[in-house]
Design an enzyme around this catalytic site. Structure first.
Site, PDB file in Angstrom:
ATOM      1  N   GLU A 198       0.843  -1.190   0.000  1.00 50.48           N
ATOM      2  CA  GLU A 198       0.000   0.000   0.000  1.00 50.48           C
ATOM      3  C   GLU A 198       0.879   1.242   0.000  1.00 50.48           C
ATOM      4  O   GLU A 198       1.891   1.306   0.709  1.00 50.48           O
ATOM      5  CB  GLU A 198      -0.900   0.015   1.236  1.00 50.48           C
ATOM      6  CG  GLU A 198      -1.780   1.270   1.326  1.00 50.48           C
ATOM      7  CD  GLU A 198      -2.572   1.347   2.611  1.00 50.48           C
ATOM      8  OE1 GLU A 198      -3.638   0.693   2.672  1.00 50.48           O
ATOM      9  OE2 GLU A 198      -2.124   2.040   3.551  1.00 50.48           O
TER      10      GLU A 198
ATOM     11  N   TYR B 193     -12.029  -6.216   9.860  1.00 54.16           N
ATOM     12  CA  TYR B 193     -11.368  -5.874  11.114  1.00 54.16           C
ATOM     13  C   TYR B 193     -11.290  -7.101  12.018  1.00 54.16           C
ATOM     14  O   TYR B 193     -12.262  -7.423  12.706  1.00 54.16           O
ATOM     15  CB  TYR B 193     -12.130  -4.735  11.798  1.00 54.16           C
ATOM     16  CG  TYR B 193     -12.225  -3.513  10.918  1.00 54.16           C
ATOM     17  CD1 TYR B 193     -11.282  -2.499  11.012  1.00 54.16           C
ATOM     18  CD2 TYR B 193     -13.231  -3.404   9.943  1.00 54.16           C
ATOM     19  CE1 TYR B 193     -11.334  -1.393  10.182  1.00 54.16           C
ATOM     20  CE2 TYR B 193     -13.290  -2.301   9.103  1.00 54.16           C
ATOM     21  CZ  TYR B 193     -12.342  -1.302   9.218  1.00 54.16           C
ATOM     22  OH  TYR B 193     -12.391  -0.221   8.383  1.00 54.16           O
TER      23      TYR B 193
ATOM     24  N   ASP C 181     -13.216   7.420   7.430  1.00 53.88           N
ATOM     25  CA  ASP C 181     -13.344   8.004   8.768  1.00 53.88           C
ATOM     26  C   ASP C 181     -14.184   9.272   8.707  1.00 53.88           C
ATOM     27  O   ASP C 181     -14.137  10.032   7.731  1.00 53.88           O
ATOM     28  CB  ASP C 181     -11.962   8.341   9.330  1.00 53.88           C
ATOM     29  CG  ASP C 181     -11.099   7.100   9.527  1.00 53.88           C
ATOM     30  OD1 ASP C 181     -11.674   6.044   9.861  1.00 53.88           O
ATOM     31  OD2 ASP C 181      -9.873   7.197   9.335  1.00 53.88           O
TER      32      ASP C 181
END
Length: 286
Positions: free
Chosen positions: A17, A143, A109
């Site tokens: 990433e 998650y 977020d």
């Protein structure tokens, strides 16, 4: 090539990433770092998307450059919490025009100022919208320790199943530092009928500042063995970097040995970190 086709191959994959610059002034430095990482020839690279979509143009530019100039398959992040449907459509048009056909669909977020759009509320809605707008391969986040906003892990997995049913084709995990957490998570989601490929997200922690940020954002569990490394080497930057890379590499080796074949390294735009991990896995990746 679609990421799902890469993940379906009977082989170990290693991907990295990178994140776009926050300002145009730093674009060239970031572009140079991503070029160095691309030169390692990873199976694919993902390009993040800043909070509130603030780096959206840079995300497209970096992703397009990796794909067009270096022949690296690219996964462009796209968040929806601050996006209108029109903005998402424009982003998809730009990605399509550059031959980028893989999107990681995220809620994102909540911005610090609390300003959000109201076209989307959950990542599943974004997944469904992307699938309706073209032949994109869509991935999502998961998650292993449970999303911080979920009431419990069971609820989080139910939401994850909704995302898969909407068309999400593979999942990439949030960082974790204890592999047993991932193994338990994989068992739980398979029990609930989630069978898509899961890519393990690994963060090589190379300085104490990273650790503080990780804890403030996600409360990720840190094993005692990891804490001991930080206590011993945290004030020695060179030693901490080396220890962090070794810890991450050992995590990866254990994952692969236990059948987790797809590894995504959060490189933090540091070519030396990506190269160090790849070199340590050279024979394993053959």
């Amino acid at each position: 090539m679609k990421i799902i086709d890469i993940l379906r191959q009977d082989k170990v994959t290693l991907s990295f990433e990178v994140f776009p610059p926050k300002t145009s002034d730093s674009y060239q430095a970031v572009a140079a770092a991503t070029r160095e990482i691309a030169a390692l020839r990873p199976d694919f690279m993902s390009v993040t998307y800043g909070a509130g979509g603030g780096t959206s143009e840079h995300t497209v530019g970096i992703a397009a450059g990796l794909h067009e100039q270096y022949g690296v398959e690219t996964l462009a992040h796209l968040t929806c919490v601050s996006s209108t449907k029109e903005h998402v459509r424009n982003m998809l048009d730009k990605l399509r025009a550059h031959g980028v056909e893989n999107v990681l669909a995220l809620r994102g977020d909540i911005p610090a100022d609390g300003e959000v759009a109201h076209d989307y509320h959950y990542a599943a809605e974004l997944v469904r919208d992307i699938k309706a707008q073209g032949d994109f391969c869509v991935g999502g986040a998961c998650y292993p320790e449970g999303h911080v906003e979920a009431a419990n892990k069971s609820e989080d997995i139910r939401h994850l199943k909704t995302k898969i049913d909407a068309g999400c084709e593979f999942l990439t995990t949030q960082m974790f530092f204890d592999n047993n957490i991932l193994y338990n998570f994989l068992y739980r989601i398979r029990e609930q009928g989630i069978t898509v490929p899961v890519v393990a997200g690994i963060m090589p922690v190379t300085n104490v500042k990273q650790i503080k940020r990780i804890l403030s954002m996600s409360g990720t569990y840190l094993p005692e063995r990891f804490k001991a490394i930080v206590d011993r080497f945290g004030q020695n930057p060179s030693a901490m970097k080396q220890a962090g890379v070794i810890y991450a590499t050992e995590q990866i080796i254990d994952l692969i040995a236990n059948g987790v074949n797809h590894i995504h390294v959060y490189s933090m735009n540091k070519p030396e970190i990506a190269a160090g991990i790849q070199a340590s896995l050279s024979e394993i990746l053959r």
